[in-house]
Design an enzyme around this catalytic site. Structure first.
Site, PDB file in Angstrom:
ATOM      1  N   CYS A 116       2.904  35.999  25.268  1.00 59.02           N
ATOM      2  CA  CYS A 116       4.010  36.699  24.799  1.00 59.02           C
ATOM      3  C   CYS A 116       5.290  36.443  25.622  1.00 59.02           C
ATOM      4  CB  CYS A 116       3.567  38.278  24.818  1.00 59.02           C
ATOM      5  SG  CYS A 116       5.264  39.432  24.685  1.00 59.02           S
ATOM      6  N   GLU A 151       6.291  22.510  24.501  1.00 62.78           N
ATOM      7  CA  GLU A 151       6.585  22.882  23.068  1.00 62.78           C
ATOM      8  C   GLU A 151       6.679  24.434  22.923  1.00 62.78           C
ATOM      9  OE1 GLU A 151       3.985  20.570  20.570  1.00 62.78           O
ATOM     10  OE2 GLU A 151       5.096  18.930  20.477  1.00 62.78           O
ATOM     11  N   CYS A 156       6.139  36.509  18.519  1.00 62.04           N
ATOM     12  CA  CYS A 156       5.305  37.789  18.961  1.00 62.04           C
ATOM     13  C   CYS A 156       6.072  39.105  18.181  1.00 62.04           C
ATOM     14  CB  CYS A 156       5.397  37.779  20.279  1.00 62.04           C
ATOM     15  SG  CYS A 156       4.393  39.155  20.976  1.00 62.04           S
ATOM     16  N   CYS A 158       4.903  42.206  19.319  1.00 64.12           N
ATOM     17  CA  CYS A 158       4.250  43.159  20.057  1.00 64.12           C
ATOM     18  C   CYS A 158       5.025  44.111  20.691  1.00 64.12           C
ATOM     19  CB  CYS A 158       3.436  42.539  21.331  1.00 64.12           C
ATOM     20  SG  CYS A 158       4.553  42.215  22.875  1.00 64.12           S
ATOM     21  N   GLU A 312       6.945  12.489  23.501  1.00 66.09           N
ATOM     22  CA  GLU A 312       5.827  12.055  23.074  1.00 66.09           C
ATOM     23  C   GLU A 312       5.827  11.384  21.809  1.00 66.09           C
ATOM     24  OE1 GLU A 312       3.094  15.498  22.435  1.00 66.09           O
ATOM     25  OE2 GLU A 312       3.759  16.575  24.506  1.00 66.09           O
ATOM     26  N   GLU A 360      -8.634  17.260  20.468  1.00 66.29           N
ATOM     27  CA  GLU A 360      -7.704  16.050  20.412  1.00 66.29           C
ATOM     28  C   GLU A 360      -8.584  15.055  20.881  1.00 66.29           C
ATOM     29  OE1 GLU A 360      -4.190  17.466  22.685  1.00 66.29           O
ATOM     30  OE2 GLU A 360      -3.425  18.212  20.958  1.00 66.29           O
TER      31      GLU A 360
HETATM   32  C1  GLA Z   1       2.050  18.026  20.716  1.00 69.80           C
HETATM   33  C2  GLA Z   1       1.567  18.302  22.159  1.00 69.80           C
HETATM   34  C3  GLA Z   1       0.849  17.784  22.784  1.00 69.80           C
HETATM   35  C4  GLA Z   1      -0.408  17.137  21.835  1.00 69.80           C
HETATM   36  C5  GLA Z   1       0.351  16.504  20.866  1.00 69.80           C
HETATM   37  C6  GLA Z   1      -0.742  15.961  19.607  1.00 69.80           C
HETATM   38  O1  GLA Z   1       3.128  17.314  20.633  1.00 69.80           O
HETATM   39  O2  GLA Z   1       2.780  18.712  22.963  1.00 69.80           O
HETATM   40  O3  GLA Z   1      -0.012  18.438  23.868  1.00 69.80           O
HETATM   41  O4  GLA Z   1      -1.005  18.279  21.478  1.00 69.80           O
HETATM   42  O5  GLA Z   1       1.156  17.471  20.147  1.00 69.80           O
HETATM   43  O6  GLA Z   1      -0.080  15.253  18.851  1.00 69.80           O
HETATM   44 ZN    ZN Z   2       5.443  39.908  22.583  1.00 67.71          ZN
END
Ligand code: GLA
Ligand code: ZN
Length: 675
Positions: A116, A151, A156, A158, A312, A360
């Site tokens: 949260c 990410e 939330c 709450c 990524e 994963e």
């Molecule tokens: C996201 C996450 C990673 C991984 C990838 C998989 O971008 O940041 O930790 O889980 O997805 O595609």
């Molecule tokens: Zn919250």
């Protein structure tokens, strides 16, 4: 220099999770990474539970060993703070850290990105850990950047969030009367007399699920503010960790990995608190190359068109789509260069070594379960690594020479999609992409800008579905057009202010004078129903929404041809000062957007960066090392490009003369420098 600290090479690597492996494997990983020309690893993304086994104990020994190992092997580190998933013991001991969803259900421990944002526990322990990491590793010269959490996102509802929301509202509005005005609570007798009568707008309150399964709201004002509030709450969490690491390492840049057109966070606001932008690119197999290019441009535009890090991408395959199609030979390389062409100063993967358990384990990695270097994916990764080692440094800090821009605004996105009526088919992102696709097909570079950005650098500014016009923005637009700019607005624009309150006096509200029109009604056409209009000798469909327009100074460039509003304008242009303001009163087909945009460019003197056959993208980056042309063949056919000048191939050194042909293999890439 790259976004990364003191870096003059293009860094190449990715997420590496040695904590999942016995130490024997680490040495093998070091050998394989060197072979693949990998020079950076993102470490410590999900290690909170390992680093802090209970309230008072911290154990860094394993991370110390990993940090030593990668330093000894000459690798740079993007060091994560591990706060993207909290420990199980913390959830048990401090349940305030658990989120409550829109159904009002308090979650148990599990998953990730699960804290949260207004939990006192999270706000205490997350920055504490970040600070301890910074203190411990502050003298590691190979730390290229901090990677806060992972990410950020989600929601939330709450009690702590609800309380914090009231404080946020108090700060924003000052009085409860102003809240009532902006939320329009005279409707349905929702007037508030006290701050603590205000509750979070979840599915137990103002929200409901409609017949199509979408979450909707009965009061847009409060829902919009709750979105803004949650985005701000998570940004505060980011800032707490930012400040914690900066205390010890003021010179190490700080980022967090964003997700491009992610609907829940106002990244334009976020970027102002980040030292550089980084993002994770996971196109679905059906996504067009234009969509991915747009995402890169959106990320580059967050902070004044600065380069970003591709934090990524998968080298081969994801695990979380319904069908996890392999990237075909060449596709990973092509997508990597597309990122570089649009502003990436580093190329990184998720992940280096494939895990053997949990969800994963079937996600692609540089080193897969076989653990060998003689795989297709490893070979492709190594080849790209060698190329970037050779040429990548040249592109750093390269700028995109865009003379046209698209306006993108998260508040407007939220408002459009919370809107009850006129049509659920009105999708902000899709509308933006209609225009983006036209420019992309023509190889005309675009910047994606926010309402805060200046308009003067551009000859054309397009504002698709500019439903919400924030106070004062109309003045900025008027000044821009008055001084010669070309402005384009689409259907259902200029309707509301920043509180989603309609600007009465006729649509498009505050844009009426600039656009020289009055929109009397909007006709929402269900799927499969069309009106039509003619433009440049061709007939185009009008669908989704048809604005019924009266001219009020503007000139009609196209008229509806069907139904009771046949003969009314659909496309208009208004001469305003030295510039022009266009209004596209409906949604149409790809061909229309392309013809329309092409004509605008011709009038504005904007030329494509290069002519290419269908499916081949040409993009340019410029810096003191030169002007770089990226030719990217997104098709599965060989394509020939006739070069418009003399170029040097950066990979094989070949010199091309003007008018010479170059052949791109399927999914092929060519990196050229103008001579
Ligand atoms: C996201 C996450 C990673 C991984 C990838 C998989 O971008 O940041 O930790 O889980 O997805 O595609
Ligand atoms: Zn919250």
């Amino acid at each position: 220099m790259s976004c990364y600290r003191k870096e003059t090479n293009m860094l190449y690597g990715g997420d590496y999770n040695p904590e999942q492996w016995p130490e024997e494997v680490w040495q093998e990983d070091m050998r394989l990474m060197a072979q693949a020309h990998i020079n950076i690893v993102t470490l410590n993304v999900f290690s909170w539970a390992a680093l802090q086994p209970d309230e008072d104990t911290y154990q860094f020994e394993k991370l110390d060993a990993i940090m030593e190992l990668v330093r000894a092997n000459g690798l740079k580190v993007c060091l994560a703070t591990s706060t993207g998933a909290h420990p199980a013991w913390m959830a048990k001991r401090h349940p305030d850290i658990l989120r409550t969803d829109q159904h009002g259900r308090k979650h148990k421990f599990g998953g990730r990105h699960n804290s949260c944002p207004n939990s006192p526990t999270y706000r205490q322990y997350a920055p504490k850990l970040a600070g301890m990491l910074a203190q411990r590793y502050q003298n590691y010269e190979n730390i290229a950047a901090w990677h806060i959490s992972n990410e950020f996102g989600g929601e939330c509802y709450c009690e702590n969030c609800e309380k914090a929301f009231r404080v946020w509202l108090q700060k924003k509005y000052g009085t409860i009367e102003e809240v009532n005005r902006c939320f329009y609570t005279s409707f349905w007798g929702h007037t508030f007399y006290d701050w603590d009568e205000i509750v979070a707008p979840d599915l137990l309150s103002e929200h409901f699920i409609d017949g199509t399964g979408r979450e909707r709201t009965m009061f847009q004002g409060i829902s919009l503010d709750y979105r803004r509030f949650l985005s701000d709450s998570m940004l505060e969490c980011f800032r707490l960790e930012y400040d914690a690491v900066k205390q010890f390492t003021p010179d190490i840049p700080v980022t967090t990995n964003l997700m491009a057109a992610y609907p829940l966070l106002d990244y334009q606001k976020w970027a102002r608190s980040m030292d550089f932008v980084s993002w994770d690119n996971y196109p679905a197999p059906q996504d067009s190359p234009a969509r991915t290019a747009f995402c890169h441009d959106l990320m580059r535009g967050l902070d004044g068109q600065k380069p970003f890090v591709l934090m990524e991408q998968t080298p081969s395959v994801t695990n979380w789509q319904p069908y996890n199609r392999l990237k075909r030979p060449g596709e990973m390389r092509l997508q990597s260069y597309q990122a570089v062409a649009h502003g990436a100063d580093a190329v990184q993967f998720f992940q280096i070594r494939r895990s053997i358990g949990a969800c994963e384990k079937y996600h692609g990695a540089v080193i897969d379960h076989a653990g060998r270097a003689d795989t297709r994916v490893f070979r492709e990764v190594s080849q790209l690594g060698a190329e970037l080692e050779k040429a990548g440094g040249l592109f750093l800090e390269g700028k995109t020479p865009a003379k046209a821009a698209i306006l993108f605004d998260w508040d407007n996105w939220w408002a459009v999609e919370y809107s009850a009526g006129p049509s659920i088919r009105m999708k902000y992102l899709d509308t933006v992409l209609d225009y983006y696709q036209a420019a992309f097909s023509l190889n005309v570079p675009l910047d994606i800008i926010s309402v805060e950005d200046p308009l003067e650098p551009y000859q054309i500014v397009i504002a698709p579905l500019l439903y919400m016009v924030k106070s004062g923005y109309e003045e900025k637009l008027k000044a821009y057009v008055k001084h010669g700019g070309t402005f384009v607005a689409s259907y259902f624009s200029g309707i509301v202010d920043e509180h989603d309150l309609v600007d009465s006096g006729g649509y498009p509200g505050r844009l009426r004078g600039l656009l020289g029109i009055w929109v009397e009604e909007n006709d929402a056409l269900p799927e499969g129903e069309y009106n039509a209009f003619s433009y440049c000798g061709r007939r185009h469909p009008a669908d989704i929404l048809c604005d019924l327009i009266h001219l009020d100074g503007a000139e009609a460039l196209g008229l509806y041809e069907e139904d009771f509003y046949a003969g009314m304008p659909v496309l208009t242009v208004n001469a305003y000062g030295d510039g022009k303001a266009y209004y596209v009163g409906t949604h149409s087909d790809e061909e229309f957007y392309q013809t329309f945009f092409d004509r605008l460019c011709t009038q504005a003197g904007i030329r494509p960066v290069h002519q290419t056959p269908f499916g081949v993208e040409a993009s340019v980056r410029e810096n003191e090392n030169g002007t770089f042309l990226f030719l990217l063949n997104h098709t599965t056919d060989k394509k020939t490009v006739v070069l418009d000048g003399s170029y040097e191939d950066l990979l094989d050194g070949r010199i091309y003369q003007c008018q010479e042909e170059t052949v791109l293999e399927k999914k092929g890439v060519q990196l050229l420098r103008k001579i």
